[in-house]
Design a protein around this motif. Structure first.
Motif, short mmCIF file in Angstrom:
data_model
loop_
_atom_site.label_atom_id
_atom_site.label_comp_id
_atom_site.label_asym_id
_atom_site.label_seq_id
_atom_site.Cartn_x
_atom_site.Cartn_y
_atom_site.Cartn_z
N LEU A 145 5.64 8.84 -35.74
CA LEU A 145 4.28 8.47 -36.87
C LEU A 145 2.99 8.81 -36.40
N LYS A 146 2.73 9.39 -35.31
CA LYS A 146 1.28 9.83 -34.89
C LYS A 146 0.90 11.04 -35.57
N GLY A 147 -0.11 10.95 -36.24
CA GLY A 147 -0.57 11.98 -37.01
C GLY A 147 -0.41 11.91 -38.47
N TYR A 148 0.44 10.81 -38.78
CA TYR A 148 0.31 10.51 -40.35
C TYR A 148 -0.83 9.47 -40.65
N GLY A 149 -2.03 10.12 -41.03
CA GLY A 149 -3.17 9.07 -41.28
C GLY A 149 -4.01 8.93 -40.03
N ASN A 150 -5.19 8.57 -40.28
CA ASN A 150 -6.12 8.06 -39.19
C ASN A 150 -7.21 6.98 -39.77
N GLU A 151 -8.29 6.80 -39.15
CA GLU A 151 -9.24 5.97 -39.71
C GLU A 151 -10.09 6.47 -40.79
N THR A 152 -10.02 7.84 -41.05
CA THR A 152 -10.70 8.27 -42.18
C THR A 152 -9.74 8.75 -43.46
N PHE A 153 -8.73 9.03 -43.37
CA PHE A 153 -7.88 9.48 -44.42
C PHE A 153 -6.35 9.18 -44.13
N CYS A 154 -5.46 9.05 -45.27
CA CYS A 154 -4.03 9.04 -45.07
C CYS A 154 -3.37 10.21 -45.53
N TRP A 155 -3.28 11.10 -44.70
CA TRP A 155 -2.75 12.30 -44.78
C TRP A 155 -2.35 13.05 -43.31
#
Length: 410
Positions: A145-155
């Motif tokens: 699940l690393k790379g599925y979204g971060n602190e700025t967007f959910c993409w």
């Protein structure tokens, strides 16, 4: 004001503008998708086919994807929710692309096997929903699940290679449909299989237009989309907003105004409205005087008003030697009947002499398996049914627009 503060303020303005135009663009696309579905549902009887079922799946999946994208792309406060949204978006948009590949494969199948009538839409649709599950599942397993979204967007992010779990399948679909388009152009439109059937040729042309226009556009849009949310470059962001707003609109344009079957359905509807208007404008007594109905004429899935009229004229000429000319008719169309039966053909003639010439020859038509009847209103048909139940009535019928008549038993 310091340069850093000015840059921050400028970035905030651009962010608000992009957010607003993203909402407008997605809304335009959603309206296009909704209109496409509405048009095909309204004219479902005329437009229903395997490709229509596939199109409904594309529109529904795309519409859901837009809703999730608009409402969830910035839900970064809860990391679990954000990750779930990114996974859902990854799956939904992969499904859209594989449904488009399914359309290309269906048209290619029609081109290469013009005389086979095997239904292939169901396995294609199942595969279009199943393959993305495998891709997303493998991606989750590999990346944890690393790379599925971060602190700025959910993409999807591009940092750890997860980008290729989306870009790779898109490239495969685009290349696959380019190959399909080449086969369609070579063997379908320009080749000998195009001579197999006129209705199939029209399907091939429509499918080629759809595959040739929509697949590259969608592929470019969503490849740019990945970079748009991962890169601060305004060019990518504005390109994505503009192209994204055109997707649903292009589906509507290609699948509705430019589709010949939709055009024929609209023309048929307009003729029926004209027929209804002309019927109600006549006097109450004479409005159905020149109408006849022909029963038991087989109904073809690819039938339109023109082909149906040719069939009816051919039947009348063959069985009763009446050469019905276009000038003799005001309108001709099928009317509703019980499910599973061929719909009767209703003909509104310009004068009673033509009707009489046809109605006098009911017996030869009956011998040919067809049935000629007057266009009787529901009240008159109800009266005839009640007269048949009367013990003193031998027979009852509707006489050439002149009302109901009956024979008494002697």
């Amino acid at each position: 004001m310091s340069p850093a503060v000015m840059r921050t303020a400028e970035a905030h303005v651009h962010s608000r503008a992009l957010g607003m135009f993203s909402i407008i663009g997605c809304s335009v696309s959603m309206v296009g998708l909704a209109l496409t579905v509405i048009v095909h549902l309204v004219f479902w009887r005329s437009l229903s086919s395997e490709r229509t079922v596939l199109l409904m799946n594309v529109c529904a999946t795309f519409f859901i994807g837009y809703i999730v994208f608009l409402t969830g792309i910035e839900k970064t406060t809860n990391s679990t929710v954000c990750t779930a949204i990114a996974v859902i978006l990854h799956y939904i948009f992969l499904v859209v692309f594989f449904l488009m590949l399914a359309e290309g494969l269906m048209i290619t199948y029609l081109v290469l096997s013009p005389y086979r009538k095997r239904r292939v839409v169901k396995p294609f649709i199942i595969a279009a929903y199943a393959i993305p599950i495998l891709i997303v599942g493998i991606s989750i397993g590999v990346t944890q699940l690393k790379g599925y979204g971060n602190e700025t967007f959910c993409w999807l992010t591009v940092d750890n290679g997860l980008f290729w779990a989306f870009a790779g399948p898109i490239i495969v679909v685009v290349v696959g449909n380019i190959v399909n388009l080449g086969i369609i152009l070579k063997f379908g439109i320009c080749g000998i299989s195009a001579m197999a059937k006129k209705s199939d040729l029209e399907k091939i042309k429509t499918g080629a237009r759809s595959v040739g226009v929509l697949t590259p556009m969608f592929g470019i849009t969503w490849l740019i989309g990945v970079f748009a949310v991962n890169d601060s470059t305004l060019v990518f962001q504005w390109l994505f907003v503009i192209l994204n707003s055109l997707q649903g609109l292009m589906i509507f344009i290609v699948k509705c105004p430019l589709d010949k079957k939709v055009q024929d359905a609209f023309k048929q509807k307009r003729r029926r409205l004209f027929f209804a208007k002309s019927s109600t404008s006549d006097g109450k007594t004479n409005k159905r005087k020149n109408n006849i109905k022909i029963l038991n004429i087989p109904e073809n899935r690819d039938e339109n008003d023109e082909s149906m009229a040719k069939t009816v004229i051919g039947i009348l000429k063959t069985h009763i030697e009446v050469d019905l000319q276009p000038i003799d008719t005001v309108a001709m169309h099928r009317i509703p009947t019980k499910k599973g039966q061929a719909r009767p053909v209703l003909i509104k003639l310009r004068n009673n002499s033509v009707k009489s010439a046809i109605m006098r020859k009911r017996a030869p038509m009956k011998n040919g398996g067809y049935k000629l009847v007057d266009d009787v209103t529901k009240p008159n048909q109800g009266l005839i049914n009640r007269l048949h139940l009367h013990p003193d009535i031998e027979s009852a019928w509707y006489f050439n627009g002149g009302g109901v008549r009956a024979n008494f038993r002697r």
